[in-house]
Write a protein that holds these residues in place. Structure first.
Motif, PDB file in Angstrom:
ATOM      1  N   PHE A   1       0.826  -1.200   0.000  1.00  0.00           N
ATOM      2  CA  PHE A   1       0.000   0.000   0.000  1.00  0.00           C
ATOM      3  C   PHE A   1       0.867   1.261   0.000  1.00  0.00           C
ATOM      4  O   PHE A   1       0.617   2.208  -0.760  1.00  0.00           O
TER       5      PHE A   1
ATOM      6  N   ALA B   1       2.667   1.666  -3.362  1.00  0.00           N
ATOM      7  CA  ALA B   1       1.711   2.006  -4.423  1.00  0.00           C
ATOM      8  C   ALA B   1       1.381   3.491  -4.412  1.00  0.00           C
ATOM      9  O   ALA B   1       1.241   4.116  -5.477  1.00  0.00           O
ATOM     10  N   ASN B   2       1.266   4.081  -3.237  1.00  0.00           N
ATOM     11  CA  ASN B   2       0.950   5.501  -3.162  1.00  0.00           C
ATOM     12  C   ASN B   2       2.124   6.380  -3.560  1.00  0.00           C
ATOM     13  O   ASN B   2       1.942   7.433  -4.189  1.00  0.00           O
TER      14      ASN B   2
ATOM     15  N   ALA C   1       2.182   6.145  -7.292  1.00  0.00           N
ATOM     16  CA  ALA C   1       1.075   6.907  -7.875  1.00  0.00           C
ATOM     17  C   ALA C   1       1.382   8.391  -7.909  1.00  0.00           C
ATOM     18  O   ALA C   1       1.053   9.097  -8.882  1.00  0.00           O
TER      19      ALA C   1
ATOM     20  N   VAL D   1      -0.921  -0.202 -10.107  1.00  0.00           N
ATOM     21  CA  VAL D   1      -1.019   0.607  -8.895  1.00  0.00           C
ATOM     22  C   VAL D   1      -2.285   0.259  -8.119  1.00  0.00           C
ATOM     23  O   VAL D   1      -2.263   0.135  -6.886  1.00  0.00           O
ATOM     24  N   SER D   2      -3.406   0.091  -8.832  1.00  0.00           N
ATOM     25  CA  SER D   2      -4.663  -0.244  -8.159  1.00  0.00           C
ATOM     26  C   SER D   2      -4.589  -1.603  -7.483  1.00  0.00           C
ATOM     27  O   SER D   2      -5.048  -1.779  -6.350  1.00  0.00           O
TER      28      SER D   2
ATOM     29  N   THR E   1      -2.386  -1.409  -4.387  1.00  0.00           N
ATOM     30  CA  THR E   1      -3.022  -0.682  -3.291  1.00  0.00           C
ATOM     31  C   THR E   1      -3.850  -1.602  -2.414  1.00  0.00           C
ATOM     32  O   THR E   1      -3.833  -1.493  -1.177  1.00  0.00           O
TER      33      THR E   1
ATOM     34  N   SER F   1      -8.607   2.549  -1.308  1.00  0.00           N
ATOM     35  CA  SER F   1      -8.829   3.032  -2.670  1.00  0.00           C
ATOM     36  C   SER F   1      -8.947   4.543  -2.708  1.00  0.00           C
ATOM     37  O   SER F   1      -8.394   5.212  -3.595  1.00  0.00           O
TER      38      SER F   1
ATOM     39  N   ASN G   1      -5.483   6.142  -2.259  1.00  0.00           N
ATOM     40  CA  ASN G   1      -4.689   6.082  -3.480  1.00  0.00           C
ATOM     41  C   ASN G   1      -5.216   7.040  -4.539  1.00  0.00           C
ATOM     42  O   ASN G   1      -4.436   7.712  -5.223  1.00  0.00           O
TER      43      ASN G   1
ATOM     44  N   ARG H   1      -3.288  10.203  -6.235  1.00  0.00           N
ATOM     45  CA  ARG H   1      -3.180  10.362  -7.682  1.00  0.00           C
ATOM     46  C   ARG H   1      -3.718  11.710  -8.143  1.00  0.00           C
ATOM     47  O   ARG H   1      -3.108  12.375  -8.994  1.00  0.00           O
TER      48      ARG H   1
END
Length: 468
Positions: free
Chosen positions: A276, A279-280, A283, A388-389, A392, A405, A408, A412
């Motif tokens: 997580f 991923a952020n 993003a 990325v999704s 997350t 979600s 994230n 974005r």
């Protein structure tokens, strides 16, 4: 798609009813498509709007930033409301607000009126995009989730792809106001589809963390405000330094606040998941670098190379249309190879393409020379969108999907606003102007800045867990 049909998951106490997976994807993706389309739908129309409303360069960036700032600020509170009141109910309310604000944007007769309407649009979109992914993930069997998210990512890419094209076609054929009127018939189709194909679901009940939401939203708003006004007002001026310092102070203040609450709007426990967290970070670098570049290049094609709004939009398709083909494939590959290699390859392609763009713009190359670089950027974007999704949500319990979600999506959208503001600041700081000769020596440094930001995302992606 019928082979992927599955049962709809809902809260344990509710009955389960069968809905074809393709219909679930369509129902949650159409409103999300509308929201992503309006991220970039104005880019091809900006020169026309500038002349019609006598807008400044700063106004042009705020036509986009007002939307993305409101979008980013209110997604986390929308996730909390969705958990309490029902995710489908909150998303439907967001569609209604978004549509009414679209009408307001079409009727705007001044820059300030358009900026306000765009901010309300972003408020509605904040209740749409993250909850659409949450509803999709909760209603798809876990083994099919990466593929479904890949398709969802492809639709998101389609919104990005068609934004400049739709904006250019409508402006050229009708007027810039019509790009907002288009949202009305889309909403008329989307609302009954969501109500018919998506069952209501809720998450863990918790109080709404108004103070936390205000702190995070304030940090986003003040940070972008300072960056946007830096070149006009001077980076050492009180009107720029004060909001930047305040934004920097609000983030650690939120951490202190969140540690004392079990109902924080963005729970710190989510960051215990390395997937997580990474991923952020990815993003942020991905959206800041790429969408800031889209903002500048869409205008470059019109102002410097002389294409019409529609012509400029069509010529960006090798870049912006690729995700709708590549993203579903990336979603299918994620369950086989994991998201880490997809992220690394995608980000490397994007950073290289921006460096390529910088050289082409500064050398005055013809459009044909841009096509390979545009295709490279599009393939890279298509690999990153669904990856990325998936990263997350990887390893998180279903009850955290809405908040994760939303977090994230917030990052974005903040990245979109930051990238436009940052690259515009670099462009203006190097003497750039919206004129045929005003891009010389200015657009190249801005695009290289974007490449550097994407490279930061690449470094972060190196720490993505290797598991599939």
């Amino acid at each position: 798609m019928s082979a992927l049909a599955g049962q709809r998951a809902d809260t344990p106490a509710r009955a389960v009813r069968r809905v074809p997976l393709w219909l679930t994807i369509a129902a949650v993706s159409l409103p999300m498509f509308m929201a992503t389309l309006d991220n970039l739908v104005m880019t091809s129309a900006l020169p026309v709007i500038q002349a019609d409303l006598n807008a400044s360069v700063s106004d042009l960036s705020w036509f986009l930033n007002a939307y993305t700032l409101a979008f980013a600020t209110f997604m986390l509170p929308a996730a909390t409301l969705g958990d309490r009141l029902g995710r489908r109910r909150v998303m439907v309310a967001g569609i209604v607000v978004f549509t009414l604000a679209s009408i307001g944007s079409a009727l705007a007769d001044s820059s300030s009126a358009l900026i306000v309407a765009r901010a309300v649009q972003g408020l509605g979109a904040a209740a749409v995009m993250p909850l659409s992914l949450t509803l999709l993930a909760a209603n798809v069997p876990e083994r099919l989730r990466p593929a479904a998210i890949g398709i969802w990512g492809g639709v998101s890419g389609l919104g990005v792809a068609l934004g400049p094209v739709v904006g250019g076609a409508v402006v050229e054929g009708v007027s810039w106001q019509a790009i907002f009127w288009l949202n009305v018939p889309v909403a008329i189709v989307a609302l009954p589809l969501v109500l018919a194909a998506v069952s209501e679901s809720r998450g863990t009940w918790q109080r709404l963390d108004l103070l936390g939401a205000a702190m995070l939203g304030g940090a986003v708003f003040l940070g972008i405000w300072g960056i946007v006004h830096g070149n006009d007002d001077g980076w050492s001026s009180a009107g720029v330094l004060t909001p930047l310092v305040a934004a920097a102070a609000l983030l650690p203040a939120y951490v202190v606040h969140a540690r004392r609450r079990t109902d924080a709007v963005l729970p710190l426990r989510l960051f215990a998941s390395r997937s997580f967290t990474v991923a952020n970070l990815v993003a942020l670098g991905f959206t800041a670098g790429m969408f800031g570049a889209v903002f500048l290049l869409s205008q470059y094609l019109q102002v410097v190379q002389g294409f019409s709004p529609l012509g400029a939009g069509v010529r960006t398709l090798p870049w912006t249309a690729a995700p709708m083909v590549v993203a579903p494939v990336a979603g299918l590959l994620a369950s086989r190879v994991g998201v880490r290699p997809l992220l690394l390859v995608g980000l490397a392609l994007q950073a290289a393409s921006l460096v390529w763009f910088a050289g082409l713009t500064e050398s005055g190359s013809s459009y044909s020379a841009f096509v390979p670089a545009l295709a490279m950027a599009g393939i890279g974007m298509g690999l990153v969108f669904p990856s990325v999704s998936n990263a997350t949500l990887d390893g998180l319990p279903d009850d955290d999907f809405a908040t994760a979600s939303s977090a994230n999506s917030t990052i974005r959208e903040f990245g979109v606003a930051l990238g436009i503001a940052l690259l515009t600041a670099v462009f203006l700081g190097n003497g750039g102007q919206i004129a045929p000769n005003g891009y010389d020596g200015a657009v190249g440094p801005a695009l290289l800045t974007g490449a550097g930001v994407v490279a930061v995302g690449f470094v972060a992606a190196l720490f993505t867990p290797r598991r599939r």
